[in-house]
Motif scaffolding. Structure first.
Motif, PDB file in Angstrom:
ATOM      1  N   MET A   1     -23.367  12.540   7.622  1.00 36.87           N
ATOM      2  CA  MET A   1     -22.642  12.488   6.394  1.00 36.87           C
ATOM      3  C   MET A   1     -21.630  13.692   6.354  1.00 36.87           C
ATOM      4  O   MET A   1     -21.744  14.625   5.765  1.00 36.87           O
ATOM      5  N   ASP A   2     -20.364  13.327   7.068  1.00 39.64           N
ATOM      6  CA  ASP A   2     -19.272  14.232   7.424  1.00 39.64           C
ATOM      7  C   ASP A   2     -18.171  13.873   6.221  1.00 39.64           C
ATOM      8  O   ASP A   2     -17.491  12.937   6.296  1.00 39.64           O
ATOM      9  N   THR A   3     -18.158  14.926   5.191  1.00 41.25           N
ATOM     10  CA  THR A   3     -17.202  14.610   4.169  1.00 41.25           C
ATOM     11  C   THR A   3     -15.741  14.715   4.540  1.00 41.25           C
ATOM     12  O   THR A   3     -14.973  14.412   3.635  1.00 41.25           O
ATOM     13  N   THR A   4     -15.564  15.251   5.888  1.00 38.37           N
ATOM     14  CA  THR A   4     -14.136  15.332   6.227  1.00 38.37           C
ATOM     15  C   THR A   4     -13.564  13.907   6.718  1.00 38.37           C
ATOM     16  O   THR A   4     -12.585  13.869   6.933  1.00 38.37           O
ATOM     17  N   PRO A   6     -13.045  10.347   6.182  1.00 37.35           N
ATOM     18  CA  PRO A   6     -12.905   9.105   4.924  1.00 37.35           C
ATOM     19  C   PRO A   6     -13.447   8.102   5.263  1.00 37.35           C
ATOM     20  O   PRO A   6     -13.495   7.713   6.408  1.00 37.35           O
ATOM     21  N   VAL A   7     -13.858   7.462   4.153  1.00 38.54           N
ATOM     22  CA  VAL A   7     -14.537   6.054   4.457  1.00 38.54           C
ATOM     23  C   VAL A   7     -13.424   5.004   4.055  1.00 38.54           C
ATOM     24  O   VAL A   7     -12.541   5.185   3.059  1.00 38.54           O
ATOM     25  N   ASP A   8     -13.384   3.905   4.748  1.00 41.27           N
ATOM     26  CA  ASP A   8     -12.389   2.715   4.166  1.00 41.27           C
ATOM     27  C   ASP A   8     -13.146   1.838   3.431  1.00 41.27           C
ATOM     28  O   ASP A   8     -14.273   1.166   3.978  1.00 41.27           O
ATOM     29  N   PRO A   9     -12.906   1.788   1.996  1.00 37.02           N
ATOM     30  CA  PRO A   9     -13.410   0.970   1.068  1.00 37.02           C
ATOM     31  C   PRO A   9     -13.678  -0.409   1.517  1.00 37.02           C
ATOM     32  O   PRO A   9     -14.643  -1.284   1.148  1.00 37.02           O
ATOM     33  N   ALA A  10     -12.478  -0.831   1.813  1.00 35.85           N
ATOM     34  CA  ALA A  10     -12.341  -2.261   2.131  1.00 35.85           C
ATOM     35  C   ALA A  10     -13.256  -2.824   3.054  1.00 35.85           C
ATOM     36  O   ALA A  10     -13.880  -3.816   3.169  1.00 35.85           O
ATOM     37  N   VAL A 224     -25.462  -6.014  13.148  1.00 37.24           N
ATOM     38  CA  VAL A 224     -24.578  -6.237  12.158  1.00 37.24           C
ATOM     39  C   VAL A 224     -23.737  -4.755  12.128  1.00 37.24           C
ATOM     40  O   VAL A 224     -24.302  -3.527  12.406  1.00 37.24           O
ATOM     41  N   GLU A 225     -22.724  -4.863  12.203  1.00 40.11           N
ATOM     42  CA  GLU A 225     -21.689  -3.628  12.103  1.00 40.11           C
ATOM     43  C   GLU A 225     -21.547  -3.034  10.799  1.00 40.11           C
ATOM     44  O   GLU A 225     -21.204  -3.737   9.692  1.00 40.11           O
ATOM     45  N   LEU A 226     -22.106  -1.847  10.857  1.00 37.83           N
ATOM     46  CA  LEU A 226     -22.161  -0.955   9.423  1.00 37.83           C
ATOM     47  C   LEU A 226     -21.525   0.430   9.578  1.00 37.83           C
ATOM     48  O   LEU A 226     -22.285   1.404   9.138  1.00 37.83           O
ATOM     49  N   SER A 227     -20.428   0.675  10.279  1.00 35.24           N
ATOM     50  CA  SER A 227     -19.692   2.020  10.621  1.00 35.24           C
ATOM     51  C   SER A 227     -19.603   2.542   9.333  1.00 35.24           C
ATOM     52  O   SER A 227     -19.890   3.749   9.264  1.00 35.24           O
ATOM     53  N   GLU A 228     -19.061   1.893   8.351  1.00 34.50           N
ATOM     54  CA  GLU A 228     -18.724   2.710   7.108  1.00 34.50           C
ATOM     55  C   GLU A 228     -19.692   2.981   6.324  1.00 34.50           C
ATOM     56  O   GLU A 228     -19.891   4.244   5.529  1.00 34.50           O
ATOM     57  N   LEU A 229     -20.829   2.240   6.323  1.00 35.77           N
ATOM     58  CA  LEU A 229     -22.012   2.763   5.522  1.00 35.77           C
ATOM     59  C   LEU A 229     -22.890   3.931   6.053  1.00 35.77           C
ATOM     60  O   LEU A 229     -23.481   4.825   5.287  1.00 35.77           O
TER      61      LEU A 229
END
Length: 245
Positions: A1-4, A6-10, A224-229
């Motif tokens: 959980m690295d807050t630096t 960013p997550v890609d919401p789309a 299943v690809e879940l890189s952003e989650l």
């Protein structure tokens, strides 16, 4: 959980939809909990409650930022025929509880050490009427039970031993001598944060070594690809609350 980072919401939404479609394609019914403004962690639906045989033990989150999620989950169950019990002690639902209906007549495994209060284990046992085995997590990298242990079917589990205290490891070895044993690389890839229907084991795409381990044990891995989650600290299991009517 690295807050630096960013997550890609789309992309996150696209990956979430892929997970939902994967479950439906495997023949499962999927209910969607409506998102609520200001509660981004609701995507980790496993944490809101824990159900066994039509009875639901509601979550009480440790961090106030997530408290309203418990209410949203309670409203979902109120719309059905569930027997709902609100948790008094801090617990984070299926994040720290796993159920094996075929093991020892129906057994609940429960984690504590970072999020869930050990007193919630006794509370869950009273609410759900099933024996609860308390397991102490000792590595902060694995802060929920579902990052270190998963049910593969009604009787069998997979787990990463070093996430647990020495005493808890002895308990797991005694109860599940034929468990699939994961290593640290598996656990750090969120490979244990999986969902299994007893035949198909749904894992994130980085969990290649674990996929081979469950295949050797007789299951069919599905990636299943879940890189952003994963950037938020969760993977397949975190996004899925399993309903047990």
């Amino acid at each position: 959980m690295d807050t630096t980072v960013p997550v890609d919401p789309a992309l996150a939404l696209k990956q979430w939809e892929l997970l939902r479609n994967t479950l439906t394609d495997l023949g499962h019914t999927v209910h969607v909990l409506d998102a609520r403004p200001g509660l981004p962690d609701m995507v980790y639906a496993a944490n809101g409650a824990f159900s066994v045989d039509g009875t639901v033990y509601g979550a009480r989150f440790k961090h106030p930022e997530r408290a309203a999620e418990a209410i949203a989950h309670q409203h979902f169950y109120a719309g059905g025929t569930w027997n709902f019990a609100e948790g008094v002690h801090v617990n984070e639902g299926e994040g720290d509880f796993a159920y094996l209906p075929g093991a020892y007549g129906g057994l609940i495994l429960a984690g504590h050490g970072f999020r869930t209060d050990p007193a919630a284990h006794a509370e869950a046992q009273e609410v759900l009427g099933r024996p609860v085995i308390s397991l102490r997590l000792v590595d902060p990298a694995f802060y929920h039970l579902d990052t270190a242990l998963a049910a593969l079917d009604d009787k069998h589990i997979t787990y990463y031993p070093d996430a647990f205290s020495a005493a808890s490891q002895r308990v797991l070895r005694q109860l599940f001598p034929d468990a699939v044993i994961a290593d640290r690389a598996d656990a750090e890839a969120f490979a244990l944060n999986l969902v299994s229907d007893g035949r198909h084991v749904i894992l994130n795409t980085e969990s290649t070594a674990m996929a081979e381990k469950v295949r050797a044990a007789g299951y069919s891995p599905v990636h299943v690809e879940l890189s952003e989650l994963k950037r938020g600290g969760g993977s397949v299991k975190c996004a899925v609350a399993e309903l047990r009517p």
